[in-house]
Design an enzyme around this catalytic site. Structure first.
Site, short mmCIF file in Angstrom:
data_model
loop_
_atom_site.label_atom_id
_atom_site.label_comp_id
_atom_site.label_asym_id
_atom_site.label_seq_id
_atom_site.Cartn_x
_atom_site.Cartn_y
_atom_site.Cartn_z
N ASP A 172 0.81 -1.20 0.00
CA ASP A 172 -0.07 -0.02 -0.09
C ASP A 172 0.78 1.07 -0.01
OD1 ASP A 172 0.88 0.03 2.57
OD2 ASP A 172 -1.04 -0.01 3.53
N SER A 173 2.30 1.09 -0.05
CA SER A 173 3.38 2.23 -0.03
C SER A 173 3.10 2.67 -1.46
CB SER A 173 4.48 1.53 -0.14
OG SER A 173 4.82 0.38 -0.75
N ASP A 178 -1.11 -6.25 -0.68
CA ASP A 178 -1.43 -5.67 0.67
C ASP A 178 -2.76 -5.15 0.86
OD1 ASP A 178 -0.09 -5.01 2.91
OD2 ASP A 178 0.95 -2.98 2.08
N GLU A 231 8.75 -4.22 10.81
CA GLU A 231 9.20 -2.78 10.00
C GLU A 231 9.84 -1.72 11.38
OE1 GLU A 231 6.48 -1.01 7.49
OE2 GLU A 231 7.46 0.83 7.46
#
Ligand code: KIV
Length: 297
Positions: free
Chosen positions: A49-50, A88, A186
């Protein structure tokens, strides 16, 4: 002809726990980026989704929908990569109801993903279990979870305190027990990533989590140096090229060639035969040459 290697699957990724070499995952969002990641030999392609930030120009990941993600998953999957394609699940696609959660995960599978990823730990076990019940492999994501950016108070390293580190470990154990085939970690200290990696029977894939994970992931645009001027690179990014600079330079050259009249050249032009040119009453195209057939490449 050499047989092509078997396509990567979620169980095959799961089976790589603790083995060498470490797993490699790279994000991709369209056909050209997917082709480069697959040709380079990565094990997994994450359609992250980046995409919201690195492709669509938003400030955070909260702006993309399941429709957006399915669109990008489809573009990646149509390149038919050897790597496992992971879609994602965006914010709010697995937070509202179990039915919506499963339908949204299924959309990404129908778009071509072989697995989905979602953010969060024990709080999201219901969603994880419902998706797994629909026979869809799930990758977890813990630590700095960008979909919780407002709740976390910004993009900050997570798990720095003892109780937070323990909570992340408990989350990871719960996700693995529920059946996640791998877990992204992350922006957590390397000691915490190591503790989690040693506590779960599934691969951990780190980004800003140090070298003790079972694999590493980076964003395609970060690896290639594709970023707006003034962008602050996080310390965990290693950049292997300067695509933004090089692409701008190439397009500057094109602008200059057009303005100088050197583009297009004769070789970059379709020509008629001399006979047709004459019939049209056109003169002076000295370098056109007579080429058959009448309209040529
Ligand atoms: O969306 C994304 O690119 C991600 C990676 C940073 C793991 O979730």
């Amino acid at each position: 002809m050499a047989a092509s290697p078997a396509r990567m699957t979620a169980p095959a990724v799961r089976a790589r726990k603790g083995s060498e070499p470490p797993l490699v995952m790279v994000t991709a969002y369209d056909a050209p980026s997917a082709r480069t990641v697959d040709a380079a030999g990565a094990d997994m392609i994450l359609v992250g989704d980046s995409v919201a930030m690195v492709v669509l120009g938003y400030d955070d990941t909260l702006q993309v929908t399941t429709d957006d993600m399915a669109h990008h998953v489809g573009a990646v999957a149509r390149t038919n990569p050897h790597a496992l394609v992971i879609g994602d699940l965006p914010w709010l696609s697995y937070h509202v109801s179990t039915e919506e959660t499963v339908r949204n995960a299924a959309r990404l599978i129908r778009a071509g993903a072989g697995a989905v990823k979602l953010e969060g730990g024990r709080k999201r076990l219901g969603a994880v279990q419902a998706i797994l019940d629909a026979e869809i492999p799930v990758m977890g994501h813990l630590g700095l979870t960008p979909q919780s950016i407002h709740a976390l108070g910004g993009f900050k390293v997570q798990g720095k305190e003892l109780d937070a580190a323990q909570a992340l470990t408990d989350d990871a154990i719960a996700l693995a027990e529920a059946g996640c085939f791998a877990i992204v970690l992350e922006c957590v200290p390397d000691a915490v990533a190591r503790m989690i990696t040693e506590s779960v029977p599934v691969p951990t894939i780190g980004i800003g989590a140090g070298r003790h994970c079972d694999g590493q992931v980076l964003v395609w645009h970060d690896i290639l140096g594709f970023e707006a001027e003034g962008h602050r690179r996080p310390k965990f990014v290693r950049t292997y090229a300067e695509f933004e600079r090089d692409a701008t330079g190439a397009i500057e050259q094109f602008c200059a060639d057009v303005r100088a009249g050197t583009f297009p050249s004769s070789a970059e032009t379709y020509h008629m035969t001399d006979r047709m040119t004459e019939a049209l009453g056109l003169y002076g195209d000295a370098d056109a040459g007579a080429v058959e057939p009448e309209l040529t490449q």
